[in-house]
Scaffold this motif. Structure first.
Motif, PDB file in Angstrom:
ATOM      1  N   SER A 209       0.829  -1.204   0.000  1.00 50.29           N
ATOM      2  CA  SER A 209       0.000   0.000   0.000  1.00 50.29           C
ATOM      3  C   SER A 209       0.862   1.252   0.000  1.00 50.29           C
ATOM      4  O   SER A 209       1.848   1.345   0.747  1.00 50.29           O
ATOM      5  CB  SER A 209      -0.917   0.019   1.235  1.00 50.29           C
ATOM      6  N   ASP A 210       0.505   2.224  -0.848  1.00 56.10           N
ATOM      7  CA  ASP A 210       1.117   3.547  -0.773  1.00 56.10           C
ATOM      8  C   ASP A 210       0.638   4.220   0.515  1.00 56.10           C
ATOM      9  O   ASP A 210      -0.488   3.994   0.968  1.00 56.10           O
ATOM     10  CB  ASP A 210       0.701   4.405  -1.964  1.00 56.10           C
ATOM     11  N   ARG A 211       1.489   5.075   1.064  1.00 56.77           N
ATOM     12  CA  ARG A 211       1.131   5.788   2.290  1.00 56.77           C
ATOM     13  C   ARG A 211       1.300   7.288   2.087  1.00 56.77           C
ATOM     14  O   ARG A 211       2.239   7.732   1.425  1.00 56.77           O
ATOM     15  CB  ARG A 211       1.994   5.323   3.464  1.00 56.77           C
ATOM     16  N   GLU A 212       0.386   8.048   2.681  1.00 54.13           N
ATOM     17  CA  GLU A 212       0.454   9.502   2.643  1.00 54.13           C
ATOM     18  C   GLU A 212       0.267  10.031   4.059  1.00 54.13           C
ATOM     19  O   GLU A 212      -0.584   9.530   4.801  1.00 54.13           O
ATOM     20  CB  GLU A 212      -0.631  10.079   1.730  1.00 54.13           C
ATOM     21  N   MET A 213       1.039  11.056   4.413  1.00 51.66           N
ATOM     22  CA  MET A 213       0.961  11.627   5.755  1.00 51.66           C
ATOM     23  C   MET A 213       1.127  13.139   5.692  1.00 51.66           C
ATOM     24  O   MET A 213       1.770  13.663   4.779  1.00 51.66           O
ATOM     25  CB  MET A 213       2.047  11.033   6.653  1.00 51.66           C
ATOM     26  N   ILE A 214       0.560  13.807   6.683  1.00 52.89           N
ATOM     27  CA  ILE A 214       0.743  15.260   6.798  1.00 52.89           C
ATOM     28  C   ILE A 214       0.686  15.674   8.256  1.00 52.89           C
ATOM     29  O   ILE A 214      -0.043  15.088   9.060  1.00 52.89           O
ATOM     30  CB  ILE A 214      -0.327  16.034   5.999  1.00 52.89           C
ATOM     31  N   GLY A 233       4.690  11.439   0.815  1.00 54.91           N
ATOM     32  CA  GLY A 233       4.037  10.522  -0.103  1.00 54.91           C
ATOM     33  C   GLY A 233       4.975   9.356  -0.352  1.00 54.91           C
ATOM     34  O   GLY A 233       5.971   9.488  -1.070  1.00 54.91           O
ATOM     35  N   ASP A 234       4.685   8.229   0.274  1.00 53.74           N
ATOM     36  CA  ASP A 234       5.582   7.076   0.230  1.00 53.74           C
ATOM     37  C   ASP A 234       4.944   5.990  -0.626  1.00 53.74           C
ATOM     38  O   ASP A 234       4.187   5.154  -0.139  1.00 53.74           O
ATOM     39  CB  ASP A 234       5.840   6.566   1.652  1.00 53.74           C
ATOM     40  N   GLN A 235       5.262   5.997  -1.913  1.00 57.85           N
ATOM     41  CA  GLN A 235       4.691   5.014  -2.829  1.00 57.85           C
ATOM     42  C   GLN A 235       5.464   3.699  -2.773  1.00 57.85           C
ATOM     43  O   GLN A 235       6.653   3.674  -2.456  1.00 57.85           O
ATOM     44  CB  GLN A 235       4.694   5.563  -4.262  1.00 57.85           C
ATOM     45  N   THR A 236       4.747   2.618  -3.068  1.00 52.11           N
ATOM     46  CA  THR A 236       5.345   1.292  -3.054  1.00 52.11           C
ATOM     47  C   THR A 236       6.530   1.221  -4.016  1.00 52.11           C
ATOM     48  O   THR A 236       6.452   1.697  -5.145  1.00 52.11           O
ATOM     49  CB  THR A 236       4.300   0.234  -3.442  1.00 52.11           C
ATOM     50  N   GLY A 237       7.630   0.645  -3.547  1.00 53.19           N
ATOM     51  CA  GLY A 237       8.811   0.518  -4.395  1.00 53.19           C
ATOM     52  C   GLY A 237      10.012   1.218  -3.796  1.00 53.19           C
ATOM     53  O   GLY A 237       9.879   2.073  -2.909  1.00 53.19           O
TER      54      GLY A 237
END
Length: 336
Positions: A209-214, A233-237
């Motif tokens: 899963s991609d993860r997004e945080m703020i 923005g932490d995309q898979t990979g």
């Protein structure tokens, strides 16, 4: 076709404005700027263009109906358009399209909605997600999600300054990864102090899963305002982690207001872009202002980060690493 649909919706909405059982309002804003933009890339010429410079032009319809017992039904549909051509966005009500209920329990809506992360990013960005140098480039590059379709959204009522939000956007895919987006946030507001934190997961790929945080905060006293946020923005990979930090201040004096913002965007592979922006807005009335805006992104030898305003994103070609996009504009905005 889009213009004809807009006219039909407006004509259909007008009779309801006179209804005693519900309240319906037409609202919007029109923003036009003359801008000069330069991507600073070989083979890419600079350009002079007309588009929104402070806030995207839009028209919307919103209304409520009292259902009794402290509960009401509500709806909001909002369409964007370009001031330069009058053309509507590709999706008629792509900005927002929700229907729902509101009561002592909070507010529940279904449709296309802004994410809780975007709500915090807007509340903690000094440029209001509009002028050159705004944090819209974090959303334009696909690292962060600003709106979610097919969504169910809940917002609690404030309790001692705290408010909780949660949403799920259904991917509606019959096979493969679900494409679902799940997100939550907590906000705190007391007077001119605001703080918020949000988190999201996006099931884009089967491998993870991609993860997004703020995290963001804002504070004001007297004529001064300070706002800042940090987004991930932490995309898979591998080497896909993207971060952006914004720190800005504004000072009001008479009918004028001066804004300044510092921005840094980074990728895990060492790419880095530093953004510098300054804007000035002068109110002619409660609903009309004129403004001037300047912004630039200074990229290192591994980066080609973009520069965004409400109506434009200037992105150097991927091959033009180290290019430094720059832009300035003068414009006018009217709200109704």
């Amino acid at each position: 076709m889009t213009c004809k649909m807009m006219a039909a919706v407006l004509a259909a909405a007008l009779p309801f404005a006179a209804s005693a059982q519900s309240s319906v309002a037409v609202y919007g804003q029109v923003d036009a700027a003359i801008a000069h933009e330069d991507a600073d890339a070989p083979g890419v010429a600079s350009r002079t263009a007309i588009h929104a410079g402070q806030a995207s032009s839009r028209i919307g319809f919103r209304g409520t109906e009292d259902l009794g017992g402290g509960m009401k039904a509500l709806f909001n549909v909002e369409a964007g358009f370009g001031i330069d051509t009058g053309m509507g966005d590709s999706a008629l009500f792509g900005r927002r399209a929700v229907v729902g209920l509101e009561g002592n329990f909070g507010m529940l809506t279904i449709g296309r909605e802004y994410t809780p992360i975007d709500n915090i990013s807007g509340a903690t960005h000094i440029l209001g997600q509009g002028f050159y140098g705004s944090n819209l480039n974090a959303f334009a590059n696909g690292r962060m999600t600003r709106r979610i379709s097919n969504s169910v959204n809940y917002k609690s009522r404030p309790m001692a300054g705290l408010k909780f939000s949660a949403a799920i956007g259904l991917g509606e895919t019959p096979t493969g990864p679900s494409q679902d987006l799940k997100t939550v946030s907590v906000e705190y507001q007391q007077g001119k102090l605001f703080a918020g934190i949000g988190y999201a997961t996006y099931d884009r790929l089967a491998s993870g899963s991609d993860r997004e945080m703020i995290f963001g905060a804002a504070y004001g006293f007297g004529a001064l305002e300070f706002k800042g946020n940090y987004m991930v923005g932490d995309q898979t990979g591998p080497n896909n982690r993207y971060t952006q930090a914004n720190l800005g201040a504004a000072m009001a004096f008479g009918p004028g207001k001066l804004f300044g913002n510092l921005q840094q965007s980074k990728l895990q592979n060492g790419a880095r872009g530093n953004g510098y922006a300054v804007s000035y807005s002068h109110s002619l009335s409660k609903r009309t202002n004129v403004y001037a805006s300047y912004g630039t992104t200074v990229n290192n030898e591994r980066a080609a980060f973009s520069l965004s305003a409400a109506g434009s994103t200037i992105t150097p070609p991927a091959s033009a690493l180290g290019a430094d996009p720059v832009a300035y504009a003068v414009g006018m905005r009217h709200t109704f």
